[in-house]
Design a protein around this motif. Structure first.
Motif, short mmCIF file in Angstrom:
data_model
loop_
_atom_site.label_atom_id
_atom_site.label_comp_id
_atom_site.label_asym_id
_atom_site.label_seq_id
_atom_site.Cartn_x
_atom_site.Cartn_y
_atom_site.Cartn_z
N PRO A 1 56.75 18.74 63.86
CA PRO A 1 56.45 18.50 62.44
C PRO A 1 56.60 17.05 62.00
N TYR A 2 55.81 16.71 61.02
CA TYR A 2 55.84 15.40 60.36
C TYR A 2 57.28 15.08 59.96
N GLY A 3 57.73 13.88 60.28
CA GLY A 3 59.05 13.44 59.88
C GLY A 3 60.18 13.91 60.76
N HIS B 1 58.77 5.72 58.03
CA HIS B 1 57.68 5.98 57.09
C HIS B 1 57.55 7.49 56.84
N GLU B 2 57.55 8.27 57.92
CA GLU B 2 57.40 9.72 57.77
C GLU B 2 58.60 10.32 57.04
N ARG B 3 59.79 9.85 57.36
CA ARG B 3 60.98 10.38 56.68
C ARG B 3 60.97 10.04 55.19
N ASN B 4 60.46 8.86 54.87
CA ASN B 4 60.38 8.44 53.47
C ASN B 4 59.35 9.22 52.67
N HIS B 5 58.37 9.79 53.35
CA HIS B 5 57.29 10.54 52.67
C HIS B 5 57.31 12.04 52.94
N GLU B 6 58.37 12.52 53.58
CA GLU B 6 58.44 13.95 53.92
C GLU B 6 58.25 14.86 52.71
N ASN B 7 58.84 14.50 51.61
CA ASN B 7 58.83 15.38 50.43
C ASN B 7 57.87 14.94 49.35
N SER B 8 56.97 13.99 49.67
CA SER B 8 56.03 13.55 48.64
C SER B 8 54.74 14.31 48.67
N TYR C 1 31.49 3.70 69.92
CA TYR C 1 31.57 2.87 68.73
C TYR C 1 33.02 2.50 68.50
N LYS C 2 33.24 1.38 67.81
CA LYS C 2 34.60 0.94 67.51
C LYS C 2 34.71 0.63 66.02
N LEU C 3 35.90 0.88 65.51
CA LEU C 3 36.18 0.60 64.11
C LEU C 3 37.64 0.20 64.00
N ASP C 4 37.92 -0.91 63.34
CA ASP C 4 39.29 -1.39 63.20
C ASP C 4 39.87 -0.99 61.84
N LEU C 5 41.17 -0.76 61.85
CA LEU C 5 41.91 -0.47 60.62
C LEU C 5 43.09 -1.42 60.56
N ASP C 6 43.20 -2.14 59.46
CA ASP C 6 44.33 -3.03 59.24
C ASP C 6 45.47 -2.18 58.67
N THR C 7 46.62 -2.15 59.34
CA THR C 7 47.75 -1.35 58.91
C THR C 7 48.96 -2.26 58.71
N PRO C 8 50.04 -1.73 58.13
CA PRO C 8 51.26 -2.53 58.02
C PRO C 8 51.84 -2.93 59.38
N HIS D 1 39.27 6.87 60.09
CA HIS D 1 39.71 5.67 59.39
C HIS D 1 40.30 6.05 58.03
N GLU D 2 39.59 6.86 57.26
CA GLU D 2 40.04 7.26 55.92
C GLU D 2 41.33 8.07 56.00
N GLN D 3 41.42 8.97 56.97
CA GLN D 3 42.62 9.80 57.10
C GLN D 3 43.82 8.96 57.53
N LEU D 4 43.60 7.96 58.36
CA LEU D 4 44.70 7.06 58.74
C LEU D 4 45.16 6.22 57.54
N VAL D 5 44.22 5.80 56.69
CA VAL D 5 44.60 5.09 55.46
C VAL D 5 45.50 6.00 54.62
N GLU D 6 45.12 7.27 54.49
CA GLU D 6 45.94 8.23 53.73
C GLU D 6 47.31 8.41 54.37
N TYR D 7 47.35 8.46 55.69
CA TYR D 7 48.63 8.57 56.40
C TYR D 7 49.53 7.38 56.04
N PHE D 8 48.99 6.18 56.12
CA PHE D 8 49.79 4.99 55.84
C PHE D 8 50.17 4.89 54.36
N ASN D 9 49.37 5.53 53.49
CA ASN D 9 49.73 5.59 52.06
C ASN D 9 50.77 6.67 51.78
#
Length: 170
Positions: free
Chosen positions: A99-101, A163-170, A15-22, A62-70
């Motif tokens: 680790p992240y970031g 992106h990861e560096r900007n969200h490291e501490n959020s 199956y395939k599913l697309d995600l629109d990202t920045p 898909h949902e987890q990737l949306v959260e990642y990009f948020n």
């Protein structure tokens, strides 16, 4: 935490599913059991939308990737199926420890998997990773701090690291 599914799933329906990202469209591919590919594709429009038969694991991804990009997700927790040699799988699992970031080099990764002389082989395995972002090959940079190749393009790699560096501490 990601769950690695082993075995040959080639006979199962994909199956395939697309995600629109920045950064453009990410195409997620998998079966009812696991995600096997998350790669950027060069197209403007989403072709694969959620359908009645879209497996839960693809929707989860898909949902987890949306959260990642948020900026609200740092680790992923769905089933993945990786196809590769035992060495490649060791490299990909080693990437999950970065680790992240943060970033590391091919040499750092080779040392972490217990094979410090396999720097080129680690680089090759890193380039064959089909689970972008989730298995964070974008966090590998040159030992001198320069950006090295990235299947999705170096500009995407730079964006992901920023992106990861900007969200490291959020």
């Amino acid at each position: 935490m990601l769950r690695f599914i082993s075995g040959d799933h080639c006979t199962e329906k994909e199956y395939k599913l697309d995600l629109d990202t920045p950064l453009g469209i990410l195409e997620i591919i998998g079966t009812v059991e696991a995600v096997s590919s998350i790669l950027f594709v060069d197209r403007e429009e989403k072709e694969h939308l959620i359908q009645d038969d879209t497996p839960d694991v693809l929707i989860d991804c898909h949902e987890q990737l949306v959260e990642y990009f948020n900026g609200s997700r740092r680790r992923f927790s769905f089933s993945i199926h990786v196809k590769g040699t035992d060495f490649q799988k060791r490299v990909w699992k080693g990437l999950l420890d970065l680790p992240y970031g943060e970033t590391g080099s091919y040499k750092d990764l080779a040392v972490s998997i217990g094979n410090e002389k396999a720097i080129r082989a680690v680089g090759s395995a890193n380039g064959k990773n089909k689970l972008s972002i989730v298995i964070p090959c974008h966090r590998i940079i040159g030992s001198n701090g320069t950006m090295t190749g990235y299947a999705g393009g170096v500009w995407r790699k730079e964006w992901l690291l920023r992106h990861e560096r900007n969200h490291e501490n959020s």
